[in-house]
Design a protein around this motif. Structure first.
Motif, PDB file in Angstrom:
ATOM      1  N   GLY A 104      11.382  11.328   2.167  1.00 31.56           N
ATOM      2  CA  GLY A 104      10.206  11.431   0.692  1.00 31.56           C
ATOM      3  C   GLY A 104      10.815   9.893   0.029  1.00 31.56           C
ATOM      4  N   THR A 105      11.557   9.399   1.112  1.00 32.28           N
ATOM      5  CA  THR A 105      11.805   8.072  -0.651  1.00 32.28           C
ATOM      6  C   THR A 105      11.134   6.570   0.633  1.00 32.28           C
ATOM      7  OG1 THR A 105      13.636   7.143   0.851  1.00 32.28           O
ATOM      8  CG2 THR A 105      13.999   8.717  -1.200  1.00 32.28           C
ATOM      9  N   ALA A 106      11.019   5.546  -0.330  1.00 36.85           N
ATOM     10  CA  ALA A 106       9.767   4.263   0.339  1.00 36.85           C
ATOM     11  C   ALA A 106      10.678   3.903  -0.189  1.00 36.85           C
ATOM     12  CB  ALA A 106       9.033   4.775  -0.300  1.00 36.85           C
ATOM     13  N   ARG A 107      10.070   2.326   0.861  1.00 35.34           N
ATOM     14  CA  ARG A 107      11.274   0.918  -0.074  1.00 35.34           C
ATOM     15  C   ARG A 107      10.112   0.124   0.652  1.00 35.34           C
ATOM     16  NH1 ARG A 107      13.432  -1.823   4.553  1.00 35.34           N
ATOM     17  NH2 ARG A 107      14.266  -0.835   5.799  1.00 35.34           N
ATOM     18  N   VAL A 108       9.501  -1.005  -0.198  1.00 36.21           N
ATOM     19  CA  VAL A 108       8.936  -2.377   0.290  1.00 36.21           C
ATOM     20  C   VAL A 108       9.129  -2.938   1.392  1.00 36.21           C
ATOM     21  CG1 VAL A 108       7.004  -3.889  -0.042  1.00 36.21           C
ATOM     22  CG2 VAL A 108       7.015  -2.152  -1.455  1.00 36.21           C
ATOM     23  N   VAL A 109       8.943  -3.629   2.547  1.00 34.40           N
ATOM     24  CA  VAL A 109       9.151  -3.905   3.222  1.00 34.40           C
ATOM     25  C   VAL A 109       8.648  -5.190   3.511  1.00 34.40           C
ATOM     26  CG1 VAL A 109       9.057  -4.039   5.574  1.00 34.40           C
ATOM     27  CG2 VAL A 109       9.641  -1.544   4.974  1.00 34.40           C
ATOM     28  N   SER A 110       7.504  -5.409   3.489  1.00 30.51           N
ATOM     29  CA  SER A 110       7.389  -6.946   3.010  1.00 30.51           C
ATOM     30  C   SER A 110       5.626  -6.994   1.872  1.00 30.51           C
ATOM     31  CB  SER A 110       6.593  -7.567   4.605  1.00 30.51           C
ATOM     32  OG  SER A 110       5.190  -6.671   5.073  1.00 30.51           O
ATOM     33  N   GLN A 111       5.206  -7.279   1.438  1.00 34.38           N
ATOM     34  CA  GLN A 111       4.279  -7.599   0.819  1.00 34.38           C
ATOM     35  C   GLN A 111       3.145  -9.324   0.689  1.00 34.38           C
ATOM     36  OE1 GLN A 111       4.042  -6.857  -3.567  1.00 34.38           O
ATOM     37  NE2 GLN A 111       6.384  -6.509  -3.274  1.00 34.38           N
ATOM     38  N   ARG A 112       1.808  -8.997   0.627  1.00 37.13           N
ATOM     39  CA  ARG A 112       1.239 -10.628  -0.021  1.00 37.13           C
ATOM     40  C   ARG A 112       0.667  -9.888  -1.130  1.00 37.13           C
ATOM     41  NH1 ARG A 112      -3.049 -10.871   5.059  1.00 37.13           N
ATOM     42  NH2 ARG A 112      -4.154 -12.037   3.462  1.00 37.13           N
ATOM     43  N   ARG A 113      -0.274 -10.708  -1.369  1.00 32.70           N
ATOM     44  CA  ARG A 113      -1.456 -10.870  -2.606  1.00 32.70           C
ATOM     45  C   ARG A 113      -2.640 -11.798  -2.442  1.00 32.70           C
ATOM     46  NH1 ARG A 113       0.335  -9.991  -8.166  1.00 32.70           N
ATOM     47  NH2 ARG A 113       2.122  -8.613  -7.184  1.00 32.70           N
ATOM     48  N   GLN A 114      -3.962 -11.451  -3.017  1.00 35.77           N
ATOM     49  CA  GLN A 114      -4.526 -12.393  -3.161  1.00 35.77           C
ATOM     50  C   GLN A 114      -5.186 -11.822  -4.824  1.00 35.77           C
ATOM     51  OE1 GLN A 114      -6.790 -12.807   0.754  1.00 35.77           O
ATOM     52  NE2 GLN A 114      -9.095 -12.582  -0.615  1.00 35.77           N
ATOM     53  N   GLU A 115      -5.476 -13.428  -4.431  1.00 41.08           N
ATOM     54  CA  GLU A 115      -6.857 -12.817  -6.000  1.00 41.08           C
ATOM     55  C   GLU A 115      -8.271 -12.578  -5.589  1.00 41.08           C
ATOM     56  OE1 GLU A 115      -8.118 -15.841  -9.560  1.00 41.08           O
ATOM     57  OE2 GLU A 115      -8.861 -16.483  -7.988  1.00 41.08           O
ATOM     58  N   THR A 116      -8.669 -11.068  -6.763  1.00 39.96           N
ATOM     59  CA  THR A 116      -9.799 -10.656  -6.421  1.00 39.96           C
ATOM     60  C   THR A 116     -11.759 -10.551  -6.339  1.00 39.96           C
ATOM     61  OG1 THR A 116      -8.112  -8.122  -6.914  1.00 39.96           O
ATOM     62  CG2 THR A 116     -10.775  -8.610  -7.077  1.00 39.96           C
ATOM     63  N   PRO A 117     -11.439 -10.876  -5.571  1.00 38.39           N
ATOM     64  CA  PRO A 117     -13.354 -11.367  -6.009  1.00 38.39           C
ATOM     65  C   PRO A 117     -14.253 -10.747  -7.472  1.00 38.39           C
ATOM     66  CG  PRO A 117     -13.221 -10.499  -3.782  1.00 38.39           C
ATOM     67  CD  PRO A 117     -12.403 -10.536  -4.077  1.00 38.39           C
ATOM     68  N   ASN A 118     -13.090 -10.581  -8.682  1.00 38.30           N
ATOM     69  CA  ASN A 118     -14.084 -10.024  -9.100  1.00 38.30           C
ATOM     70  C   ASN A 118     -15.569 -10.159 -10.230  1.00 38.30           C
ATOM     71  OD1 ASN A 118     -12.970 -11.313 -11.803  1.00 38.30           O
ATOM     72  ND2 ASN A 118     -11.206 -10.603 -12.002  1.00 38.30           N
TER      73      ASN A 118
ATOM     74  N   ALA B  86       0.784  -4.293   1.576  1.00 38.22           N
ATOM     75  CA  ALA B  86       2.635  -3.827   1.968  1.00 38.22           C
ATOM     76  C   ALA B  86       2.524  -3.301   2.827  1.00 38.22           C
ATOM     77  CB  ALA B  86       2.838  -2.843   0.318  1.00 38.22           C
ATOM     78  N   VAL B  87       3.672  -3.399   3.622  1.00 38.99           N
ATOM     79  CA  VAL B  87       4.575  -2.488   4.337  1.00 38.99           C
ATOM     80  C   VAL B  87       5.716  -1.867   3.765  1.00 38.99           C
ATOM     81  CG1 VAL B  87       5.452  -2.099   6.828  1.00 38.99           C
ATOM     82  CG2 VAL B  87       3.519  -4.360   6.503  1.00 38.99           C
ATOM     83  N   VAL B  88       5.344  -0.212   3.663  1.00 39.63           N
ATOM     84  CA  VAL B  88       5.999   0.332   2.748  1.00 39.63           C
ATOM     85  C   VAL B  88       6.656   1.333   4.002  1.00 39.63           C
ATOM     86  CG1 VAL B  88       6.884   2.268   1.328  1.00 39.63           C
ATOM     87  CG2 VAL B  88       4.354   0.492   0.680  1.00 39.63           C
ATOM     88  N   ALA B  89       8.025   1.013   4.346  1.00 40.72           N
ATOM     89  CA  ALA B  89       8.281   2.512   5.190  1.00 40.72           C
ATOM     90  C   ALA B  89       9.185   3.537   4.611  1.00 40.72           C
ATOM     91  CB  ALA B  89       9.909   1.685   5.839  1.00 40.72           C
ATOM     92  N   VAL B  90       8.937   4.356   4.770  1.00 41.02           N
ATOM     93  CA  VAL B  90       8.809   5.922   3.782  1.00 41.02           C
ATOM     94  C   VAL B  90       9.955   6.945   5.267  1.00 41.02           C
ATOM     95  CG1 VAL B  90       7.348   8.079   3.704  1.00 41.02           C
ATOM     96  CG2 VAL B  90       6.268   6.097   2.775  1.00 41.02           C
ATOM     97  N   ASP B  91      10.712   6.754   4.484  1.00 42.12           N
ATOM     98  CA  ASP B  91      11.942   7.721   5.098  1.00 42.12           C
ATOM     99  C   ASP B  91      12.654   9.554   4.374  1.00 42.12           C
ATOM    100  OD1 ASP B  91      13.799   8.927   6.641  1.00 42.12           O
ATOM    101  OD2 ASP B  91      15.382   7.259   6.598  1.00 42.12           O
TER     102      ASP B  91
END
Length: 300
Positions: free
Chosen positions: A26-40, A19-24
């Motif tokens: 002491g507060t934070a918000r997720v701007v964008s995020q992505r995921r994929q399966e873990t090669p466990n 994720a890209v997290v914007a911190v301002d």
């Protein structure tokens, strides 16, 4: 202070999340995020631990490169499901690679990332430590449990994670809670550990066995080890706030919380504890490690 953008990662046993997290201020918000399966080690048993490590590093580098196309990235925060010592080395990652990757540890992962991402500050955390930093503005003394592929736990006192010099603090989840010879195997190679008895993978196993027998899964029996862990921390440290997060907590919600509360009075001396008030569910946005890691990176 201007808004800072952190490329934040939650490397789980089931999913790799970025994720890209914007911190301002002491507060934070997720701007964008992505995921994929873990090669466990469960879905790709033929892949070596070194190959799994390379795949995770490739995911992080690619996500940072993508984030830099739209944001100035000030730091990288990476949270991993294993103990992290005072030198920033990962001692083990059993939910990712089982016990066959232990030869790679202790792993100076921050150095590997710094070599691939020159010029960027790299902040490495245990995943539950990262998640806990999301709550230190609201609470000072608490325990945070994450119920996902495994079970994670960290204790925060006066807003600081109590991990010790070798990162072992909170690894109560790798203590033996069922000493019987046939106890379920843990990803770390042991048997009967809390993480083997009360994780999301463990609940899937319980549900499958119940379905095969034509019965309903025994949730009250399943949560007894979790109630025992809560009671241990309460009686040993005097903690009175226990937060539960993670995929299993989000899936079962209040049903899980209420079951834990029901099992607590039998765990020890009852002297007026309000277990119902002490045991709480964390917000179910599934972004605790992403946001907490970004906040912690901006505090360092």
């Amino acid at each position: 202070m201007p808004v800072r953008h952190v490329a934040s990662f939650d490397i789980g046993g089931t999913n790799l999340r970025a994720a890209v997290v914007a911190v301002d201020d002491g507060t934070a918000r997720v701007v964008s995020q992505r995921r994929q399966e873990t090669p466990n080690h469960l879905i790709l048993p033929a892949m070596s631990a070194a190959e799994r490590l390379d795949a995770v590093l490739d995911f992080i580098v690619a996500a940072v490169s993508e984030a830099r196309q739209s944001h100035v990235i000030d730091a990288v925060a990476a949270a991993f499901p294993g103990p992290v010592d005072a030198a920033g080395r990962i001692a083990a990652l059993p939910t990712l690679w089982g016990d066959d990757g232990q030869a790679l540890c202790p792993l100076a992962l921050d150095g590997l990332l710094a070599a691939r991402l020159p010029g960027l500050p790299i902040c490495l955390f245990n995943d539950v430590t990262a998640a806990g930093h999301r709550f230190v503005g609201q609470h000072r003394d608490f325990a945070l449990f994450t119920l996902g592929s495994g079970v994670g736990l960290k204790v925060f006192i006066d807003g600081q994670a109590q991990v010790g010099p070798h990162g072992a603090g909170g690894e109560l989840t790798h203590m033996v809670f069922d000493p019987s010879p046939g106890a379920p195997a843990c990803d770390c190679g042991g048997r009967g550990h809390l993480g083997a008895l009360a994780s999301g993978r463990a609940w899937q196993r319980v549900c499958a066995a119940a379905e095969q027998d034509g019965q309903q899964p025994d949730l009250d029996g399943f949560v007894e080890p979790l109630a025992r862990a809560v009671a241990m921390l309460h009686y040993a440290l005097g903690l009175e706030l226990f937060l539960f997060s993670g995929g299993l907590s989000e899936a079962l919600g209040e049903t899980l919380r209420a079951a834990i509360v029901r099992r607590l009075p039998e765990q020890g001396w009852q002297c007026g504890q309000d277990w119902n008030a002490m045991v709480r569910l964390a917000p179910d946005d599934d972004a605790h490690a992403l946001i907490g890691g970004a906040l912690a990176a901006c505090r360092e």
